[in-house]
Design a protein around this motif. Structure first.
Motif, PDB file in Angstrom:
ATOM      1  N   LEU A  81       0.832  -1.200   0.000  1.00  0.00           N
ATOM      2  CA  LEU A  81       0.000   0.000   0.000  1.00  0.00           C
ATOM      3  C   LEU A  81       0.870   1.256   0.000  1.00  0.00           C
ATOM      4  CD1 LEU A  81      -2.708  -1.029   2.625  1.00  0.00           C
ATOM      5  CD2 LEU A  81      -2.877  -1.097   0.131  1.00  0.00           C
ATOM      6  N   ARG A  82       0.450   2.260  -0.738  1.00  0.00           N
ATOM      7  CA  ARG A  82       1.174   3.534  -0.754  1.00  0.00           C
ATOM      8  C   ARG A  82       0.790   4.356   0.472  1.00  0.00           C
ATOM      9  NH1 ARG A  82       2.748   0.480  -4.041  1.00  0.00           N
ATOM     10  NH2 ARG A  82       3.410   0.947  -6.190  1.00  0.00           N
ATOM     11  N   ASP A  83       1.071   3.767   1.612  1.00  0.00           N
ATOM     12  CA  ASP A  83       0.690   4.365   2.890  1.00  0.00           C
ATOM     13  C   ASP A  83       1.706   3.899   3.923  1.00  0.00           C
ATOM     14  OD1 ASP A  83      -0.383   5.188   5.278  1.00  0.00           O
ATOM     15  OD2 ASP A  83      -2.275   4.115   5.067  1.00  0.00           O
ATOM     16  N   ALA A  84       2.623   4.785   4.295  1.00  0.00           N
ATOM     17  CA  ALA A  84       3.713   4.403   5.195  1.00  0.00           C
ATOM     18  C   ALA A  84       3.211   3.931   6.557  1.00  0.00           C
ATOM     19  CB  ALA A  84       4.672   5.576   5.375  1.00  0.00           C
ATOM     20  N   SER A  85       2.001   4.313   6.922  1.00  0.00           N
ATOM     21  CA  SER A  85       1.474   3.909   8.229  1.00  0.00           C
ATOM     22  C   SER A  85       0.829   2.528   8.190  1.00  0.00           C
ATOM     23  CB  SER A  85       0.447   4.933   8.722  1.00  0.00           C
ATOM     24  OG  SER A  85      -0.697   4.941   7.879  1.00  0.00           O
ATOM     25  N   ALA A  86       0.677   1.951   7.016  1.00  0.00           N
ATOM     26  CA  ALA A  86       0.012   0.648   6.893  1.00  0.00           C
ATOM     27  C   ALA A  86       0.865  -0.444   7.543  1.00  0.00           C
ATOM     28  CB  ALA A  86      -0.238   0.314   5.428  1.00  0.00           C
ATOM     29  N   GLN A  87       0.262  -1.174   8.464  1.00  0.00           N
ATOM     30  CA  GLN A  87       0.925  -2.267   9.164  1.00  0.00           C
ATOM     31  C   GLN A  87      -0.064  -3.425   9.293  1.00  0.00           C
ATOM     32  OE1 GLN A  87       4.063  -2.487   9.902  1.00  0.00           O
ATOM     33  NE2 GLN A  87       4.618  -0.360   9.386  1.00  0.00           N
ATOM     34  N   PRO A  88       0.393  -4.601   9.706  1.00  0.00           N
ATOM     35  CA  PRO A  88      -0.524  -5.732   9.861  1.00  0.00           C
ATOM     36  C   PRO A  88      -1.680  -5.408  10.797  1.00  0.00           C
ATOM     37  CG  PRO A  88       1.745  -6.473  10.017  1.00  0.00           C
ATOM     38  CD  PRO A  88       1.784  -4.969  10.005  1.00  0.00           C
ATOM     39  N   PRO A 241      10.515   7.095  -1.156  1.00  0.00           N
ATOM     40  CA  PRO A 241       9.443   8.051  -0.865  1.00  0.00           C
ATOM     41  C   PRO A 241       8.157   7.751  -1.615  1.00  0.00           C
ATOM     42  CG  PRO A 241      11.110   9.042  -2.291  1.00  0.00           C
ATOM     43  CD  PRO A 241      11.657   7.732  -1.844  1.00  0.00           C
ATOM     44  N   ALA A 242       8.243   7.004  -2.708  1.00  0.00           N
ATOM     45  CA  ALA A 242       7.047   6.697  -3.490  1.00  0.00           C
ATOM     46  C   ALA A 242       6.089   5.782  -2.740  1.00  0.00           C
ATOM     47  CB  ALA A 242       7.438   6.065  -4.826  1.00  0.00           C
ATOM     48  N   VAL A 243       6.620   4.929  -1.860  1.00  0.00           N
ATOM     49  CA  VAL A 243       5.762   3.993  -1.123  1.00  0.00           C
ATOM     50  C   VAL A 243       5.771   4.257   0.369  1.00  0.00           C
ATOM     51  CG1 VAL A 243       5.968   2.173  -2.843  1.00  0.00           C
ATOM     52  CG2 VAL A 243       7.621   2.272  -0.990  1.00  0.00           C
ATOM     53  N   GLY A 244       6.626   5.176   0.808  1.00  0.00           N
ATOM     54  CA  GLY A 244       6.708   5.483   2.229  1.00  0.00           C
ATOM     55  C   GLY A 244       7.830   4.719   2.899  1.00  0.00           C
ATOM     56  N   ALA A 245       8.550   5.406   3.767  1.00  0.00           N
ATOM     57  CA  ALA A 245       9.693   4.790   4.439  1.00  0.00           C
ATOM     58  C   ALA A 245       9.228   3.802   5.494  1.00  0.00           C
ATOM     59  CB  ALA A 245      10.568   5.877   5.074  1.00  0.00           C
ATOM     60  N   GLY A 246       9.969   2.699   5.629  1.00  0.00           N
ATOM     61  CA  GLY A 246       9.666   1.755   6.688  1.00  0.00           C
ATOM     62  C   GLY A 246      10.097   0.345   6.358  1.00  0.00           C
ATOM     63  N   VAL A 247      10.375  -0.412   7.405  1.00  0.00           N
ATOM     64  CA  VAL A 247      10.628  -1.843   7.286  1.00  0.00           C
ATOM     65  C   VAL A 247       9.920  -2.515   8.457  1.00  0.00           C
ATOM     66  CG1 VAL A 247      12.833  -1.609   8.515  1.00  0.00           C
ATOM     67  CG2 VAL A 247      12.376  -3.670   7.178  1.00  0.00           C
ATOM     68  N   THR A 248       9.243  -3.609   8.177  1.00  0.00           N
ATOM     69  CA  THR A 248       8.459  -4.302   9.203  1.00  0.00           C
ATOM     70  C   THR A 248       9.045  -5.682   9.455  1.00  0.00           C
ATOM     71  OG1 THR A 248       6.457  -3.145   8.487  1.00  0.00           O
ATOM     72  CG2 THR A 248       6.165  -5.092   9.863  1.00  0.00           C
ATOM     73  N   PHE A 249       9.166  -6.031  10.727  1.00  0.00           N
ATOM     74  CA  PHE A 249       9.629  -7.348  11.142  1.00  0.00           C
ATOM     75  C   PHE A 249       8.441  -8.104  11.737  1.00  0.00           C
ATOM     76  CE2 PHE A 249      13.390  -4.799  10.935  1.00  0.00           C
ATOM     77  CZ  PHE A 249      14.424  -5.676  10.615  1.00  0.00           C
ATOM     78  N   ILE A 250       8.152  -9.266  11.172  1.00  0.00           N
ATOM     79  CA  ILE A 250       6.987 -10.040  11.596  1.00  0.00           C
ATOM     80  C   ILE A 250       7.435 -11.366  12.207  1.00  0.00           C
ATOM     81  CG2 ILE A 250       4.918 -11.246  10.806  1.00  0.00           C
ATOM     82  CD1 ILE A 250       4.559  -9.168   8.690  1.00  0.00           C
ATOM     83  N   PRO A 251       7.166 -11.583  13.497  1.00  0.00           N
ATOM     84  CA  PRO A 251       7.540 -12.858  14.129  1.00  0.00           C
ATOM     85  C   PRO A 251       6.547 -13.956  13.760  1.00  0.00           C
ATOM     86  CG  PRO A 251       6.406 -11.454  15.712  1.00  0.00           C
ATOM     87  CD  PRO A 251       6.517 -10.654  14.443  1.00  0.00           C
ATOM     88  N   SER A 252       7.046 -15.196  13.795  1.00  0.00           N
ATOM     89  CA  SER A 252       6.196 -16.334  13.463  1.00  0.00           C
ATOM     90  C   SER A 252       6.595 -17.537  14.300  1.00  0.00           C
ATOM     91  CB  SER A 252       6.322 -16.693  11.977  1.00  0.00           C
ATOM     92  OG  SER A 252       5.707 -17.932  11.700  1.00  0.00           O
ATOM     93  N   VAL A 253       5.604 -18.280  14.747  1.00  0.00           N
ATOM     94  CA  VAL A 253       5.854 -19.507  15.502  1.00  0.00           C
ATOM     95  C   VAL A 253       6.215 -20.653  14.564  1.00  0.00           C
ATOM     96  CG1 VAL A 253       4.738 -21.303  16.903  1.00  0.00           C
ATOM     97  CG2 VAL A 253       4.461 -18.891  17.507  1.00  0.00           C
TER      98      VAL A 253
END
Length: 373
Positions: A81-88, A241-253
């Motif tokens: 999503l072109r929304d830097a605030s978008a998270q799971p 900047p086109a998609v918004g700055a950020g990197v997300t780390f997702i843990p998994s069992v």
């Protein structure tokens, strides 16, 4: 070899740790379809597979290439999503609503990842939905994967909304059949892990946090990039900047032995990592594993290992037994020691060498973990 995530200038608050119900469902589905990859949860896979109704099992089989051989990016749709605030989302329904926000072209492109219809991580300038040549290419590649994949691809290209509704209903039925119970059991552990890593990032910085996530993760001295030690090479950026700055780390069992990195062009990067557990071995670096394989590839070193696995020997003893010169034996032992396959100890004026059985015993699982990481 590594996957590199550029982070120069990335604000610390844009490094996010968060669980994802949809990502965990995708990992669970992969585990159910490839239980051999995940021996630590064989009891769970056996019980769930045995309890699936035939209709749901058949529908899962129709689409299992989305999670069996590749982990489709639609399972991490928030990153597109072109929304830097978008998270799971907090719930699976939330994550599915986020997935619905992707436009048809993004959804189709991500779904067709299994065909390798584009060079992953590079721009795709034309869509198979609007460009006849790209459509033909997508169909050709899907056909090479099998009739099931060809049928799915044709349906996806002909009627994206229908496929999207079908996929959502499939995931909702999985939730009703088994995943709701699974998520209720693991979500507290995943939330706690994400909270712990976020606090560690705040207190000790990125380098310490990445080390706690996985020994396969590191940051360069300048703090401008994250390196993920994998048997592949790729680059992506967390500051587009086109998609918004950020990197997300997702843990998994259910993730081990996989350590996945979403590095799709024009999507924010995601690192999908297994939650550490005492019974899980730490990953060996790709370079170290390759060094061990190369060390064992020489026939004489294999013959030396026959002795070294049984008892400690000196260089002279091995030279006498095999009819070699001591310097030649020393060179072979040096290669084995550099690969951490043998240990040495001094006994008076003699140095004895012996195989490290714990390291050698792990070579099979190290190979599996390295190629599946």
């Amino acid at each position: 070899m590594s996957v590199t995530i550029e982070i120069a200038g990335l604000p610390p608050e844009r490094i996010v740790f968060a669980p994802s119900p949809l990502a965990e469902l995708g990992t669970a589905l992969h585990t159910l379809s490839e239980p051999g990859h995940h021996p630590g949860v064989c009891g769970w896979t056996t019980a769930v597979n045995a309890g699936l109704k035939q209709d749901l099992a058949d529908r899962l089989s129709e689409a299992d290439f989305l999670w069996r051989t590749t982990f489709s990016d639609v399972l991490l749709g928030f990153a597109g999503l072109r929304d830097a605030s978008a998270q799971p989302g907090e719930t699976l329904a939330d994550d599915l609503d986020i997935l619905d926000r992707l436009d048809d072209e993004e959804f189709v492109s991500a779904s067709l990842e299994f065909t390798c219809s584009t060079l992953y991580g590079t721009p795709q300038l034309r869509s198979p939905l609007s460009d006849p040549s790209m459509r033909e290419r997508a169909m050709e590649l899907a056909s090479a994967r099998g009739p099931q994949q060809r049928q799915f691809t044709k349906w996806l290209l002909d009627d994206p909304p229908a496929v999207r509704a079908w996929v959502r209903r499939l995931f909702e039925d999985c939730d009703e059949a088994f995943f709701a119970d699974t998520w209720n059991r693991v979500r507290f552990q995943l939330t706690a892990d994400a909270r712990e890593k976020s606090e560690l990032l705040r207190r000790k910085g990125l380098a310490a946090t990445l080390e706690a996530v996985s020994p396969a993760l590191s940051v360069d001295e300048a703090g401008t990039r994250i390196d993920v030690d994998k048997l592949s090479s790729a680059r992506t950026t967390a500051v587009d900047p086109a998609v918004g700055a950020g990197v997300t780390f997702i843990p998994s069992v259910y993730q081990w032995p996989h350590l996945l990195v979403l590095h799709r062009y024009a999507w924010r990067p995601v690192v999908h990592y297994p939650v550490a557990a005492p019974e899980l071995p730490g990953p060996t670096s790709v370079d170290q594993f390759m060094l061990r394989m190369e060390a064992l590839a020489h026939p004489m070193r294999m013959r030396l290992c026959r002795h070294l696995a049984r008892a400690p020997y000196t260089t002279g003893e091995l030279a006498d037994y095999y009819g070699l010169s001591s310097p030649e034996v020393s060179r072979h032992l040096s290669v084995l020691k550099k690969a951490s396959l043998i240990t040495s100890r001094r006994r008076g004026r003699y140095v004895q060498y012996q195989m490290d059985l714990k390291v050698v015993a792990r070579l099979g699982s190290d190979f599996l973990e390295t190629v599946l990481r």
